[in-house]
Write a protein that holds these residues in place. Structure first.
Motif, PDB file in Angstrom:
ATOM      1  N   SER A  39       0.825  -1.210   0.000  1.00 53.51           N
ATOM      2  CA  SER A  39       0.000   0.000   0.000  1.00 53.51           C
ATOM      3  C   SER A  39       0.861   1.263   0.000  1.00 53.51           C
ATOM      4  O   SER A  39       0.505   2.268  -0.624  1.00 53.51           O
ATOM      5  N   ILE A  41       3.880   1.464  -1.337  1.00 54.84           N
ATOM      6  CA  ILE A  41       4.435   1.539  -2.687  1.00 54.84           C
ATOM      7  C   ILE A  41       3.403   2.120  -3.647  1.00 54.84           C
ATOM      8  O   ILE A  41       3.718   3.011  -4.448  1.00 54.84           O
ATOM      9  N   ALA A  42       2.179   1.639  -3.570  1.00 53.48           N
ATOM     10  CA  ALA A  42       1.126   2.125  -4.462  1.00 53.48           C
ATOM     11  C   ALA A  42       0.842   3.604  -4.206  1.00 53.48           C
ATOM     12  O   ALA A  42       0.668   4.386  -5.156  1.00 53.48           O
ATOM     13  N   THR A  44       2.882   5.872  -2.980  1.00 52.85           N
ATOM     14  CA  THR A  44       4.027   6.650  -3.453  1.00 52.85           C
ATOM     15  C   THR A  44       3.998   6.791  -4.967  1.00 52.85           C
ATOM     16  O   THR A  44       4.245   7.871  -5.505  1.00 52.85           O
ATOM     17  N   LEU A  45       3.696   5.698  -5.651  1.00 59.15           N
ATOM     18  CA  LEU A  45       3.595   5.771  -7.110  1.00 59.15           C
ATOM     19  C   LEU A  45       2.472   6.701  -7.541  1.00 59.15           C
ATOM     20  O   LEU A  45       2.614   7.447  -8.510  1.00 59.15           O
ATOM     21  N   PHE A  46       1.357   6.664  -6.832  1.00 56.73           N
ATOM     22  CA  PHE A  46       0.227   7.519  -7.164  1.00 56.73           C
ATOM     23  C   PHE A  46       0.552   8.991  -6.918  1.00 56.73           C
ATOM     24  O   PHE A  46       0.260   9.852  -7.728  1.00 56.73           O
ATOM     25  N   ASP A  47       1.190   9.271  -5.773  1.00 55.04           N
ATOM     26  CA  ASP A  47       1.524  10.658  -5.413  1.00 55.04           C
ATOM     27  C   ASP A  47       2.596  11.253  -6.316  1.00 55.04           C
ATOM     28  O   ASP A  47       2.572  12.443  -6.635  1.00 55.04           O
ATOM     29  N   ASN A  48       3.576  10.455  -6.705  1.00 52.52           N
ATOM     30  CA  ASN A  48       4.712  10.959  -7.478  1.00 52.52           C
ATOM     31  C   ASN A  48       4.638  10.635  -8.956  1.00 52.52           C
ATOM     32  O   ASN A  48       5.585  10.900  -9.688  1.00 52.52           O
ATOM     33  N   GLY A  49       3.532  10.071  -9.377  1.00 53.16           N
ATOM     34  CA  GLY A  49       3.393   9.704 -10.791  1.00 53.16           C
ATOM     35  C   GLY A  49       3.207  10.917 -11.681  1.00 53.16           C
ATOM     36  O   GLY A  49       3.066  12.036 -11.223  1.00 53.16           O
TER      37      GLY A  49
END
Length: 50
Positions: A39, A41-42, A44-49
């Protein structure tokens, strides 16, 4: 129907593995720097995508 179940088996196994990973990280209170939960990782990817 049997072919349908055979196609879903790898997805079910992957979901179970991710759920186990999440549960173990939370239950054992492993710091995110050592082993982040799926969660985290997901998120972080969503916030920094892009």
């Amino acid at each position: 129907m049997n072919g349908f179940v055979a196609r879903l088996a790898p997805l079910i196994a992957l979901a179970a593995l991710i759920a186990l990973w999440e549960a173990l990280v939370r239950l054992l209170a492993i710091p995110p720097a050592q082993l982040p939960a799926p969660s985290v990782i997901a998120a972080t990817l969503f916030d920094n995508g892009p």
